[in-house]
Design a protein around this motif. Structure first.
Motif, PDB file in Angstrom:
ATOM      1  N   PHE A 255       0.735  -1.462   0.198  1.00  0.00           N
ATOM      2  CA  PHE A 255       0.090   0.107  -0.106  1.00  0.00           C
ATOM      3  C   PHE A 255       1.313   1.073   0.526  1.00  0.00           C
ATOM      4  O   PHE A 255      -0.097   2.056  -0.455  1.00  0.00           O
ATOM      5  CB  PHE A 255      -0.830  -0.271   0.914  1.00  0.00           C
ATOM      6  N   LYS A 258       1.402   3.429  -3.694  1.00  0.00           N
ATOM      7  CA  LYS A 258      -0.009   3.233  -3.658  1.00  0.00           C
ATOM      8  C   LYS A 258      -0.211   5.593  -2.558  1.00  0.00           C
ATOM      9  O   LYS A 258      -0.783   5.842  -3.899  1.00  0.00           O
ATOM     10  CB  LYS A 258      -0.946   2.667  -4.024  1.00  0.00           C
ATOM     11  N   LYS A 259       0.204   5.147  -2.401  1.00  0.00           N
ATOM     12  CA  LYS A 259      -0.365   5.923  -0.943  1.00  0.00           C
ATOM     13  C   LYS A 259       0.909   7.022  -1.149  1.00  0.00           C
ATOM     14  O   LYS A 259       0.013   8.074  -0.929  1.00  0.00           O
ATOM     15  CB  LYS A 259       0.020   5.701   0.104  1.00  0.00           C
ATOM     16  N   CYS A 262      -0.576   8.739  -5.315  1.00  0.00           N
ATOM     17  CA  CYS A 262      -1.832   8.573  -5.702  1.00  0.00           C
ATOM     18  C   CYS A 262      -2.512   9.849  -4.635  1.00  0.00           C
ATOM     19  O   CYS A 262      -3.608   9.543  -4.301  1.00  0.00           O
ATOM     20  CB  CYS A 262      -2.631   8.069  -5.741  1.00  0.00           C
ATOM     21  N   GLY A 263      -1.120  10.760  -3.882  1.00  0.00           N
ATOM     22  CA  GLY A 263      -1.995  12.040  -3.508  1.00  0.00           C
ATOM     23  C   GLY A 263      -3.008  12.853  -4.258  1.00  0.00           C
ATOM     24  O   GLY A 263      -3.499  12.706  -5.435  1.00  0.00           O
ATOM     25  N   ASP A 268       3.357  13.107  -2.903  1.00  0.00           N
ATOM     26  CA  ASP A 268       2.270  13.669  -1.671  1.00  0.00           C
ATOM     27  C   ASP A 268       3.316  13.163  -0.279  1.00  0.00           C
ATOM     28  O   ASP A 268       2.863  11.846  -0.048  1.00  0.00           O
ATOM     29  CB  ASP A 268       0.605  12.801  -1.283  1.00  0.00           C
ATOM     30  N   SER A 271       1.935  11.876   3.322  1.00  0.00           N
ATOM     31  CA  SER A 271       0.634  11.143   3.676  1.00  0.00           C
ATOM     32  C   SER A 271       1.830   9.950   3.882  1.00  0.00           C
ATOM     33  O   SER A 271       0.912   8.836   4.535  1.00  0.00           O
ATOM     34  CB  SER A 271       0.168  10.604   2.175  1.00  0.00           C
ATOM     35  N   VAL A 272       2.463   9.690   4.010  1.00  0.00           N
ATOM     36  CA  VAL A 272       3.602   8.259   4.098  1.00  0.00           C
ATOM     37  C   VAL A 272       4.556   8.679   5.204  1.00  0.00           C
ATOM     38  O   VAL A 272       5.324   8.092   5.693  1.00  0.00           O
ATOM     39  CB  VAL A 272       4.205   7.534   3.390  1.00  0.00           C
ATOM     40  N   TRP A 275       5.443   7.553   8.325  1.00  0.00           N
ATOM     41  CA  TRP A 275       5.176   5.137   8.453  1.00  0.00           C
ATOM     42  C   TRP A 275       6.767   4.631   8.723  1.00  0.00           C
ATOM     43  O   TRP A 275       7.131   3.767   9.351  1.00  0.00           O
ATOM     44  CB  TRP A 275       5.823   4.889   6.663  1.00  0.00           C
TER      45      TRP A 275
END
Length: 409
Positions: A255, A258-259, A262-263, A268, A271-272, A275
């Motif tokens: 995942f 894609k995270k 694809c913001g 983006d 968004s990660v 992590w």
């Protein structure tokens, strides 16, 4: 008795026929050593029909230097009947005994030169070496080409040395399953029963595998996210268990990309960002040798590798494709990640994008996920990709066994 005019005439003719030839007509001894063509003996010139023609005096004149203006070639030419140059070469001219040279009409001096003993030839370099030296002086690019040739020779020598290096021990990677393991795997893949039954639960990642999800490991099945992510978790644990045996790697799940990509506005990082905190991982990505990023493209799995040790981005597609946008996004990500977590600046613009075109390729439409997992497995060991399509059925069973045992070997 008075002789009549008729008797005188008859006696005169008889004496002319029976008497020997005049002494001066004999061929001198020096001329007797000459070799004449047979046509000379049997085809006398027209002048010889007359008794006034004196061949002896003519030949003597040739040898004593009293030659006609044309050296007698006109008479001898008519004698032989062909247009040849019959030249008498004397000892004074040739330095040898006199002989008769039979050659085409031309300069008589050439015959004398040809009769001289051959002169010793001077030793010299071959023509191609002289030409090469001249070309080097005129073209400085040849020196650069020579340097390139030497470099390629050195690379070839290194390759030959690597061929003689000890071969990798791959016995562990292709170890056959035992009868017990075979039966266990077949029972979970093919036995009847509710498909919702949970076969495996991985507590640390909270990933569970139901019987339905597990069946993607059958031949011809497409691997799903749960099976791939659980196997990646097992690879993490394997490295922690035996750190000296495996490279220091980080395994993103299916995942992550894609995270990241694809913001709302495409790429983006925020968004990660959370992590990879040090509290979650216990290390920072800059400390890793390799970072593995699974990339899912609709119905096809690929793999991107951030090689921190060699400063390269690698893209592995079992169908032989290439996506530079993926590598561009990962270049931006790792630069921001290192600056954010390690407070260091790295210039990824100088890193190389490497398309590995000698990787094993799939020969069907469903093994891309298994190829991707084995790319990760072999690279995390620091081994070359020494497998092919024919090993995929075995790898499916082995992956199923490792998931059921929750331990990657």
């Amino acid at each position: 008795m008075t002789a009549t005019a008729a008797d005188f005439s008859r006696n005169h003719r008889k004496r002319h026929i029976d008497s020997p030839l005049p002494r001066h007509f004999h061929v001198p001894q020096r001329l007797s050593r000459l070799r004449f063509s047979p046509c000379v003996l049997f085809a006398p010139p027209p002048e010889a029909r007359s008794f006034a023609f004196d061949m002896g005096n003519y030949a003597s004149g040739l040898l004593c230097g009293r030659r006609p203006r044309d050296d007698g070639r006109e008479v001898c030419g008519r004698w032989v009947g062909v247009s040849r140059d019959l030249t008498v070469v004397t000892e004074e001219e040739a330095g040898t005994t006199a002989h008769l040279v039979n050659r085409g009409v031309g300069d008589a001096r050439k015959a004398a030169l040809e009769a001289l003993p051959p002169r010793p030839r001077e030793k010299r370099k071959p023509f191609y070496l002289e030409a090469l030296e001249g070309a080097r002086q005129r073209d400085p690019r040849l020196e650069a080409l020579g340097s390139e040739v030497r470099l390629q020779v050195e690379k070839l020598a290194e390759i030959r040395k690597s061929d003689k290096a000890p071969k990798e021990d791959l016995s562990e990677l292709f170890k056959p399953l035992t009868t017990e393991e075979e039966n266990e795997v077949n029972d979970c893949l093919y036995s009847r029963g509710p498909s919702s039954i949970v076969l495996v639960l991985h507590e640390s990642s909270n990933i569970e595998i139901s019987k339905e999800k597990f069946r993607c490991l059958r031949p011809g099945g497409w691997l799903n996210d749960e099976v791939i992510n659980l196997y990646l978790e097992l690879l993490k644990e394997r490295e922690k268990r035996e750190p000296k045996r495996f490279l220091k790697c980080h395994f993103f799940n299916t995942f992550f990309y894609k995270k990241l990509a694809c913001g709302k506005n495409g790429y983006d990082y925020k968004s990660v960002r959370r992590w990879t905190t040090h509290r979650k991982l216990g290390y920072e990505l800059i400390e890793c040798d390799k970072i593995f990023v699974p990339v899912h493209k609709d119905i096809h799995w690929c793999l991107a590798i951030i090689n921190m040790k060699e400063n390269t981005f690698q893209y592995l597609d079992s169908l032989g494709g290439m996506d530079r946008d993926v590598l561009r996004i990962l270049a931006s990500y790792i630069a921001e990640e290192v600056k954010d977590k390690s407070n260091k600046v790295i210039d990824t613009s100088s890193w190389h994008e490497e398309l590995i075109d000698y990787i094993p390729l799939q020969q069907n439409g469903w093994d891309c996920g298994m190829f991707m997992l084995k790319y990760i497995d072999f690279h995390s060991r620091g081994l070359s990709l020494s497998f092919s399509q024919e090993h995929m059925e075995y790898f499916r069973k082995r992956t199923a066994k490792e998931i059921l045992r929750l331990r990657a070997d």
